[in-house]
Design a protein around this motif. Sequence first.
Motif, short mmCIF file in Angstrom:
data_model
loop_
_atom_site.label_atom_id
_atom_site.label_comp_id
_atom_site.label_asym_id
_atom_site.label_seq_id
_atom_site.Cartn_x
_atom_site.Cartn_y
_atom_site.Cartn_z
N LYS A 79 0.84 -1.20 0.00
CA LYS A 79 0.00 0.00 0.00
C LYS A 79 0.88 1.24 0.00
CE LYS A 79 -2.36 -0.98 3.78
NZ LYS A 79 -3.42 -0.86 4.78
N GLY A 80 0.56 2.19 -0.87
CA GLY A 80 1.33 3.42 -0.90
C GLY A 80 0.95 4.27 -2.09
N PRO A 81 1.39 5.53 -2.11
CA PRO A 81 1.05 6.44 -3.20
C PRO A 81 1.69 6.02 -4.51
CG PRO A 81 2.70 7.43 -1.77
CD PRO A 81 2.25 6.18 -1.09
N THR A 82 1.16 6.57 -5.59
CA THR A 82 1.67 6.23 -6.91
C THR A 82 3.12 6.66 -7.07
OG1 THR A 82 1.29 6.53 -9.28
CG2 THR A 82 0.85 8.42 -7.89
N GLY A 83 3.89 5.83 -7.76
CA GLY A 83 5.28 6.17 -8.07
C GLY A 83 6.24 6.16 -6.90
N CYS A 84 5.93 5.39 -5.84
CA CYS A 84 6.81 5.38 -4.67
C CYS A 84 7.69 4.14 -4.61
CB CYS A 84 6.00 5.52 -3.38
SG CYS A 84 4.99 4.07 -2.97
N GLY A 85 7.55 3.21 -5.57
CA GLY A 85 8.45 2.06 -5.62
C GLY A 85 7.82 0.71 -5.34
N LYS A 86 6.50 0.61 -5.31
CA LYS A 86 5.87 -0.67 -5.00
C LYS A 86 6.18 -1.73 -6.07
CE LYS A 86 1.65 0.97 -4.81
NZ LYS A 86 1.92 2.39 -5.14
N THR A 87 5.99 -1.35 -7.32
CA THR A 87 6.23 -2.31 -8.40
C THR A 87 7.71 -2.67 -8.50
OG1 THR A 87 4.32 -1.52 -9.65
CG2 THR A 87 6.03 -2.70 -10.88
N ARG A 88 8.58 -1.70 -8.35
CA ARG A 88 10.01 -1.99 -8.38
C ARG A 88 10.40 -2.94 -7.25
NH1 ARG A 88 14.60 0.51 -10.44
NH2 ARG A 88 13.19 1.05 -12.13
N PHE A 89 9.79 -2.77 -6.09
CA PHE A 89 10.06 -3.65 -4.96
C PHE A 89 9.69 -5.10 -5.30
CE2 PHE A 89 8.39 -5.79 -1.12
CZ PHE A 89 9.57 -5.86 -0.38
N GLY A 140 4.12 -22.11 -10.63
CA GLY A 140 4.92 -21.63 -9.51
C GLY A 140 5.59 -20.30 -9.73
N GLY A 141 4.81 -19.23 -9.81
CA GLY A 141 5.36 -17.88 -9.92
C GLY A 141 4.69 -16.95 -8.94
N ILE A 142 5.17 -15.72 -8.90
CA ILE A 142 4.54 -14.67 -8.11
C ILE A 142 3.58 -13.94 -9.03
CG2 ILE A 142 4.90 -12.53 -6.82
CD1 ILE A 142 7.71 -13.58 -6.13
N CYS A 143 2.30 -13.93 -8.68
CA CYS A 143 1.30 -13.21 -9.47
C CYS A 143 1.05 -11.86 -8.80
CB CYS A 143 0.00 -14.00 -9.56
SG CYS A 143 -1.21 -13.24 -10.67
N TYR A 144 1.38 -10.79 -9.52
CA TYR A 144 1.29 -9.43 -8.98
C TYR A 144 0.11 -8.71 -9.63
CZ TYR A 144 2.66 -4.55 -8.16
OH TYR A 144 2.68 -3.22 -7.82
N LEU A 145 -0.90 -8.40 -8.83
CA LEU A 145 -2.07 -7.67 -9.30
C LEU A 145 -1.89 -6.20 -8.94
CD1 LEU A 145 -4.89 -10.17 -8.19
CD2 LEU A 145 -3.58 -10.11 -10.34
N ASP A 146 -1.50 -5.42 -9.92
CA ASP A 146 -1.18 -4.00 -9.72
C ASP A 146 -2.46 -3.17 -9.71
OD1 ASP A 146 0.29 -1.69 -9.44
OD2 ASP A 146 0.81 -1.54 -11.56
N GLU A 147 -2.58 -2.27 -8.71
CA GLU A 147 -3.77 -1.43 -8.54
C GLU A 147 -5.03 -2.30 -8.56
OE1 GLU A 147 -3.77 1.53 -7.59
OE2 GLU A 147 -1.70 2.10 -7.95
N VAL A 187 0.57 -11.31 -4.83
CA VAL A 187 0.91 -9.99 -4.30
C VAL A 187 -0.02 -8.98 -4.96
CG1 VAL A 187 2.69 -8.22 -4.02
CG2 VAL A 187 3.32 -10.65 -4.00
N ILE A 188 -0.61 -8.10 -4.18
CA ILE A 188 -1.47 -7.06 -4.73
C ILE A 188 -0.95 -5.70 -4.27
CG2 ILE A 188 -3.49 -8.56 -4.78
CD1 ILE A 188 -4.52 -7.15 -2.28
N SER A 189 -1.28 -4.66 -5.02
CA SER A 189 -0.89 -3.31 -4.62
C SER A 189 -2.02 -2.35 -4.93
CB SER A 189 0.38 -2.86 -5.35
OG SER A 189 0.11 -2.58 -6.72
N TYR A 190 -2.07 -1.27 -4.16
CA TYR A 190 -3.00 -0.19 -4.47
C TYR A 190 -2.62 1.06 -3.71
CZ TYR A 190 -5.64 -1.02 -0.08
OH TYR A 190 -6.02 -1.16 1.23
N ASN A 191 -3.23 2.15 -4.15
CA ASN A 191 -2.99 3.46 -3.54
C ASN A 191 -4.16 3.79 -2.62
OD1 ASN A 191 -2.61 6.14 -2.89
ND2 ASN A 191 -2.27 6.84 -4.98
N PRO A 192 -3.98 3.75 -1.29
CA PRO A 192 -5.09 4.02 -0.38
C PRO A 192 -5.69 5.42 -0.57
CG PRO A 192 -3.23 3.08 0.80
CD PRO A 192 -2.73 3.44 -0.57
N GLY A 193 -4.92 6.35 -1.12
CA GLY A 193 -5.43 7.70 -1.31
C GLY A 193 -6.55 7.77 -2.33
N ASN A 215 5.94 4.57 1.23
CA ASN A 215 5.77 6.02 1.09
C ASN A 215 7.01 6.56 0.37
OD1 ASN A 215 4.74 8.63 1.32
ND2 ASN A 215 3.98 8.24 3.41
N TYR A 216 6.99 7.85 0.09
CA TYR A 216 8.16 8.45 -0.54
C TYR A 216 9.32 8.45 0.46
CZ TYR A 216 4.57 9.94 -3.80
OH TYR A 216 3.53 9.95 -4.69
#
Length: 307
Positions: A79-89, A140-147, A187-193, A215-216
């Motif tokens: 969880k975090g704002p857009t462009g703070c490094g979630k996908t890169r992580f 057997g992979g990591i499935c990443y659901l972005d936003e 793994v999922i990600s989203y921007n709580p804002g 966060n930034y």
Amino acid sequence: MRDDLTNRGYLPRRNPAFHVPAAASARSEAAPRAVTDTTGAASPLDAYRVAKEPYYRAVADEIALYEAAYSVRMPMMLKGPTGCGKTRFVEYMAWKLGKPLVTVACNEDMTASDLVGRFLLDANGTRWQDGPLTMAARFGGICYLDEVVEARQDTTVVIHSLTDARRVLPLEKKGEIVEAHPDFQVVISYNPGYQSLMKDLKQSTKQRFGALDFNYPEHEVEAEIVVHESGVGLDAAKKLVHIAEHARNLKGHGLDEGISTRMLIYAGSLISRGVAPLAACRVALVRPITDDPDMRNALDSAVTTYF
């Protein structure tokens, strides 16, 4: 927090002996291992391996926490704002653990069939095509659901049986139940804002995941990242970060979102290629985030203060 995560017993009923190979946690310059299915043949997920180490600058203990979560195959929420490094992580952790990474950019038009698969017609008749979620679970992979909140709730509910102790995926149209590979993780990600009553995860979904907040970075760390990723000098990078901090203070006071680290890298990349700093900041920082004339003038003034 670390003890709570590492001690949590999330071992699936069907495969209680999950573990992370010692070589995975110590991965550095070694090439990622090929993925194989249960027959030993090459896997369709070979194309999804992260072949080169992505640059990621840790800011706390998020790497160790994620490794602990993966060791028990706990589904994770970033969880975090857009462009703070979630996908890169996520990319970095997939490389570090030597696992394929299947990324899905979620949207409101996405259906459950887009995730699990569907029957297709070809010259030989009807054939089944696995979706990205099924493919990651099967091999057997990591499935990443972005936003993930951009998808409809009736679509994301399909992950429930994979993110609890069952670790299975029913393919109702095919009449098959896919048991998740021992290496599989969601793994999922989203921007709580951006979340609202219409765009939020159900509690029944949230409580299937562990969570990491992003966060930034702090000023010096963010400047270091901008230098590394854009090639701009440290002095200019620090000025860019000052401008971003000024804009982030305006969030909720005329701006829906502040300037992200990603945007700073864009601006730094332009500057490092000879674009004048004022022009680079207008193009990469100010114009993308607002159309309001007064807000643009305020941000332009902040830019001229530092450049």
